[in-house]
Design an enzyme around this catalytic site. Structure first.
Site, PDB file in Angstrom:
ATOM      1  N   HIS A   1      39.258 -25.049  11.740  1.00  0.00           N
ATOM      2  CA  HIS A   1      39.419 -24.995  13.192  1.00  0.00           C
ATOM      3  C   HIS A   1      40.392 -23.910  13.627  1.00  0.00           C
ATOM      4  CE1 HIS A   1      40.992 -26.000  17.185  1.00  0.00           C
ATOM      5  NE2 HIS A   1      39.756 -26.377  17.417  1.00  0.00           N
TER       6      HIS A   1
ATOM      7  N   HIS B   1      32.129 -34.221  15.593  1.00  0.00           N
ATOM      8  CA  HIS B   1      33.105 -33.165  15.867  1.00  0.00           C
ATOM      9  C   HIS B   1      33.938 -32.852  14.625  1.00  0.00           C
ATOM     10  CE1 HIS B   1      36.932 -31.760  18.042  1.00  0.00           C
ATOM     11  NE2 HIS B   1      36.022 -30.846  18.267  1.00  0.00           N
TER      12      HIS B   1
HETATM   13  O1  G3P Z   1      32.399 -29.029  20.411  1.00  0.00           O
HETATM   14  C1  G3P Z   1      33.270 -28.214  21.118  1.00  0.00           C
HETATM   15  C2  G3P Z   1      34.664 -28.421  20.656  1.00  0.00           C
HETATM   16  O2  G3P Z   1      34.689 -28.412  19.268  1.00  0.00           O
HETATM   17  C3  G3P Z   1      35.577 -27.379  21.202  1.00  0.00           C
HETATM   18  O3  G3P Z   1      36.909 -27.687  20.969  1.00  0.00           O
HETATM   19  O4  G3P Z   1      39.046 -27.178  19.928  1.00  0.00           O
HETATM   20  O5  G3P Z   1      37.597 -28.853  18.883  1.00  0.00           O
HETATM   21  O6  G3P Z   1      37.011 -26.462  18.766  1.00  0.00           O
HETATM   22  P1  G3P Z   1      37.666 -27.535  19.571  1.00  0.00           P
HETATM   23 CA    CA Z   2      34.966 -26.798  17.631  1.00  0.00          CA
END
Ligand code: G3P
Ligand code: CA
Length: 294
Positions: free
Chosen positions: A91, A49
């Site tokens: 992000h 992630h």
């Molecule tokens: O993998 C999905 C996840 O990344 C969505 O949440 O807020 O980390 O982009 P976020």
């Molecule tokens: Ca994401």
């Protein structure tokens, strides 16, 4: 544990969620050499992630390099458009949480973004400086080494970035990486646009805990249909705390796959793997690999 309890917990968790806590720092490498397409056949896929946000400054090449060293199946990143329409990896739509700058990505040129330190807020700024990557740089780094989930974000006020879908697909196809990517988004029209432009590109429909909660009493098939009929996506991607075993079975019964996020505890990793989810996204991909025995 029933799903109503899990979804209630998800809402509480979302409200209380603390920023990812860093635990280590890494280095950088890049390659553009054509290599064999990763099979992406492992189950569950281990997905880093934001490159593994607990281990290195999120969405930097340092983080993605670290994820490659760990040996993940895929990295996950988030993309926006700069003022001059470069596809950049970050992000938030604003730069202040993770960098030493301020303002929105949409109001900054690539040259201006490249002057920022994307590691400025990691470990209170003690990590080595990192530039804001472009998607092109990230694709070149991971090509032949891992797959990549590209999350197309929206800007302030949920404004879509005009033309971002075509730009992402062109960057992917210019490198022959159509089989290596899953384009994911919470924005359903974005996913439909991806399939319209290039039906070969796999997509994942992200839904949040609130979206799941509004379907608390619905049968799994209806929950899945609400996302997949609207998007034509290949993956259904709810937050881990809202996943229940019957949902996993129903996704598979429909011939689709389920990926879930963001899974950082051993208990959750084991539970979701036991249920047969197809992809697990974690800030701690090293821990996920250990738990899965890989
Ligand atoms: O993998 C999905 C996840 O990344 C969505 O949440 O807020 O980390 O982009 P976020
Ligand atoms: Ca994401």
């Amino acid at each position: 544990m029933n799903r109503f309890f899990l979804i209630a917990c998800a809402i509480l968790l979302a409200a209380c969620r603390a920023p990812v806590s860093p635990t280590a720092t890494p280095a950088i490498v890049a390659t553009n050499a054509p290599t064999a397409t990763p099979a992406l056949a492992a189950k569950p896929l281990v997905v880093a992630h934001r490159g593994g946000a607990a281990l290195a400054p999120e969405n930097t090449l340092a983080a993605f390099e670290n994820a490659l060293k760990i040996g993940v199946d895929m990295v996950e990143c988030d993309v926006h458009l700069s003022k001059d329409d470069a596809v950049v990896v970050m992000h938030d739509f604003a730069v202040s949480r993770t960098t030493n700058g301020s303002g929105e990505i949409r109001d900054l040129t690539l040259v201006e973004l490249k002057q920022l330190n994307a590691a400025a807020k990691f470990f209170g700024g003690s990590a080595p400086p990192q530039p804001v990557p472009t998607l092109a740089e990230l694709l070149d780094l991971v090509k032949g080494k891992a797959g990549i989930q590209i999350e197309i974000k929206v800007g302030a006020g949920n404004a879509r970035y005009p033309g971002i879908e075509r730009k992402v697909i062109d960057l992917v196809n210019a490198r022959g990486m159509a089989n290596d990517v899953i384009v994911i988004s919470f924005d359903f029209p974005t996913l439909k646009e991806i399939k319209t432009i290039d039906p070969r590109i796999k997509t994942g429909a992200l839904v949040n805990a609130t979206w799941m909660t509004t379907r608390l009493l619905a049968p799994p098939e209806k929950i899945i249909a609400d996302a997949m009929d609207a998007t034509g996506a290949d993956y259904f991607m709810p937050p881990a705390s809202t996943v229940f075993e019957e949902l996993v079975k129903a996704v598979h019964a429909r011939g689709l796959k389920i990926g879930t996020w963001t899974v950082n505890t051993e208990a959750d990793m084991r539970r979701l793997a036991d249920w047969g989810v197809d992809a697990i996204t974690s800030d701690k991909p090293d821990e996920l690999k250990r738990v899965l025995g890989r």
